[in-house]
Motif scaffolding. Structure first.
Motif, PDB file in Angstrom:
ATOM      1  N   THR A  55      35.000  37.278  44.930  1.00 33.56           N
ATOM      2  CA  THR A  55      34.150  38.257  45.619  1.00 33.56           C
ATOM      3  C   THR A  55      34.857  38.852  46.981  1.00 33.56           C
ATOM      4  O   THR A  55      34.583  40.117  47.327  1.00 33.56           O
ATOM      5  CB  THR A  55      32.764  37.766  46.111  1.00 33.56           C
ATOM      6  OG1 THR A  55      32.814  36.713  47.117  1.00 33.56           O
ATOM      7  CG2 THR A  55      32.010  37.470  44.810  1.00 33.56           C
ATOM      8  N   THR A  56      35.816  38.246  47.616  1.00 32.42           N
ATOM      9  CA  THR A  56      36.466  38.705  48.686  1.00 32.42           C
ATOM     10  C   THR A  56      37.745  39.434  48.215  1.00 32.42           C
ATOM     11  O   THR A  56      38.156  40.176  49.240  1.00 32.42           O
ATOM     12  CB  THR A  56      36.655  37.715  49.793  1.00 32.42           C
ATOM     13  OG1 THR A  56      37.734  36.856  48.858  1.00 32.42           O
ATOM     14  CG2 THR A  56      35.776  36.798  50.063  1.00 32.42           C
ATOM     15  N   GLY A  57      38.000  39.361  47.034  1.00 33.35           N
ATOM     16  CA  GLY A  57      39.718  39.747  46.619  1.00 33.35           C
ATOM     17  C   GLY A  57      40.675  39.388  47.214  1.00 33.35           C
ATOM     18  O   GLY A  57      41.813  39.723  47.419  1.00 33.35           O
ATOM     19  N   ARG A  58      40.628  38.233  47.978  1.00 29.19           N
ATOM     20  CA  ARG A  58      41.735  37.580  48.831  1.00 29.19           C
ATOM     21  C   ARG A  58      42.043  36.325  48.582  1.00 29.19           C
ATOM     22  O   ARG A  58      42.866  35.482  49.055  1.00 29.19           O
ATOM     23  CB  ARG A  58      41.346  37.472  50.380  1.00 29.19           C
ATOM     24  CG  ARG A  58      41.357  39.145  50.721  1.00 29.19           C
ATOM     25  CD  ARG A  58      40.786  39.224  52.102  1.00 29.19           C
ATOM     26  NE  ARG A  58      40.836  40.571  52.768  1.00 29.19           N
ATOM     27  CZ  ARG A  58      41.760  41.188  53.257  1.00 29.19           C
ATOM     28  NH1 ARG A  58      43.011  40.582  53.322  1.00 29.19           N
ATOM     29  NH2 ARG A  58      41.341  42.372  53.770  1.00 29.19           N
ATOM     30  N   LEU A  59      41.385  35.467  47.683  1.00 27.69           N
ATOM     31  CA  LEU A  59      41.531  34.266  47.274  1.00 27.69           C
ATOM     32  C   LEU A  59      43.039  34.089  46.513  1.00 27.69           C
ATOM     33  O   LEU A  59      43.675  34.969  45.952  1.00 27.69           O
ATOM     34  CB  LEU A  59      40.845  33.428  46.037  1.00 27.69           C
ATOM     35  CG  LEU A  59      39.230  33.331  46.470  1.00 27.69           C
ATOM     36  CD1 LEU A  59      38.385  32.866  45.335  1.00 27.69           C
ATOM     37  CD2 LEU A  59      39.189  32.312  47.489  1.00 27.69           C
ATOM     38  N   ASP A  60      43.729  32.890  47.128  1.00 22.87           N
ATOM     39  CA  ASP A  60      44.735  32.525  46.545  1.00 22.87           C
ATOM     40  C   ASP A  60      44.956  32.023  45.262  1.00 22.87           C
ATOM     41  O   ASP A  60      44.246  31.426  44.803  1.00 22.87           O
ATOM     42  CB  ASP A  60      45.593  31.462  47.325  1.00 22.87           C
ATOM     43  CG  ASP A  60      47.043  31.213  47.381  1.00 22.87           C
ATOM     44  OD1 ASP A  60      47.807  32.048  47.102  1.00 22.87           O
ATOM     45  OD2 ASP A  60      47.363  30.083  47.574  1.00 22.87           O
ATOM     46  N   GLY A  61      45.829  32.309  44.456  1.00 23.99           N
ATOM     47  CA  GLY A  61      46.181  32.314  43.064  1.00 23.99           C
ATOM     48  C   GLY A  61      46.230  33.444  42.205  1.00 23.99           C
ATOM     49  O   GLY A  61      46.748  34.546  42.500  1.00 23.99           O
ATOM     50  N   ARG A  62      46.297  33.064  40.958  1.00 24.25           N
ATOM     51  CA  ARG A  62      46.787  33.824  39.936  1.00 24.25           C
ATOM     52  C   ARG A  62      45.444  35.023  39.434  1.00 24.25           C
ATOM     53  O   ARG A  62      44.428  34.288  39.068  1.00 24.25           O
ATOM     54  CB  ARG A  62      47.125  33.548  38.510  1.00 24.25           C
ATOM     55  CG  ARG A  62      47.638  34.584  37.564  1.00 24.25           C
ATOM     56  CD  ARG A  62      48.533  33.966  36.396  1.00 24.25           C
ATOM     57  NE  ARG A  62      48.968  34.972  35.547  1.00 24.25           N
ATOM     58  CZ  ARG A  62      50.053  35.881  35.769  1.00 24.25           C
ATOM     59  NH1 ARG A  62      50.916  35.675  37.005  1.00 24.25           N
ATOM     60  NH2 ARG A  62      50.471  36.769  34.619  1.00 24.25           N
ATOM     61  N   GLY A  63      45.492  36.286  39.601  1.00 26.70           N
ATOM     62  CA  GLY A  63      44.170  36.954  39.662  1.00 26.70           C
ATOM     63  C   GLY A  63      44.051  37.904  38.190  1.00 26.70           C
ATOM     64  O   GLY A  63      45.202  38.201  37.782  1.00 26.70           O
ATOM     65  N   ALA A  64      42.908  38.170  37.750  1.00 26.81           N
ATOM     66  CA  ALA A  64      42.882  39.074  36.724  1.00 26.81           C
ATOM     67  C   ALA A  64      41.426  39.895  37.136  1.00 26.81           C
ATOM     68  O   ALA A  64      40.654  39.652  37.448  1.00 26.81           O
ATOM     69  CB  ALA A  64      42.671  38.473  35.431  1.00 26.81           C
TER      70      ALA A  64
END
Length: 103
Positions: free
Chosen positions: A40-49
């Motif tokens: 929900t923050t748009g800032r988590l570490d990891g691979r995003g989609a």
């Protein structure tokens, strides 16, 4: 001076392949420890989609088969099993309800 000032950030939904404003999409992340979470923050570490918030996009009943496991799994580079699908369904429903109440 910021480089993004005045720009509208767009991302592509991994399921329907449409480009949309980043704020209208849900970001899913495969964290470094292998968990898939709704960011929900748009800032988590990891691979995003990114996936659409549209109710039609996920199906009227939010069924497990509404999530395209192949496309999402390929984007996150992980096998999407039933537990991940159930978690995503719950997260997407809560995001849709939250987004609707904000409007």
């Amino acid at each position: 001076m910021g480089r993004n000032k005045g720009r509208i950030q767009t991302r592509t939904c991994v399921v329907c392949r449409e480009q949309r404003q980043r704020a209208t999409l849900i970001r899913l992340v495969r964290t470094p420890d292998g968990q898939v979470v709704c960011d929900t923050t748009g800032r988590l570490d990891g691979r995003g989609a990114y996936v659409c918030r549209d109710a039609e996009h996920w199906g009227a009943k939010f069924r497990s088969d509404a999530i395209d496991r192949g496309k999402l799994g390929h984007a996150l580079k992980i096998n999407i099993d039933d537990s991940i699908v159930n978690m995503l369904n719950e997260a997407i429903i809560s995001q849709l309800i939250e987004h609707k109440s904000d409007s």
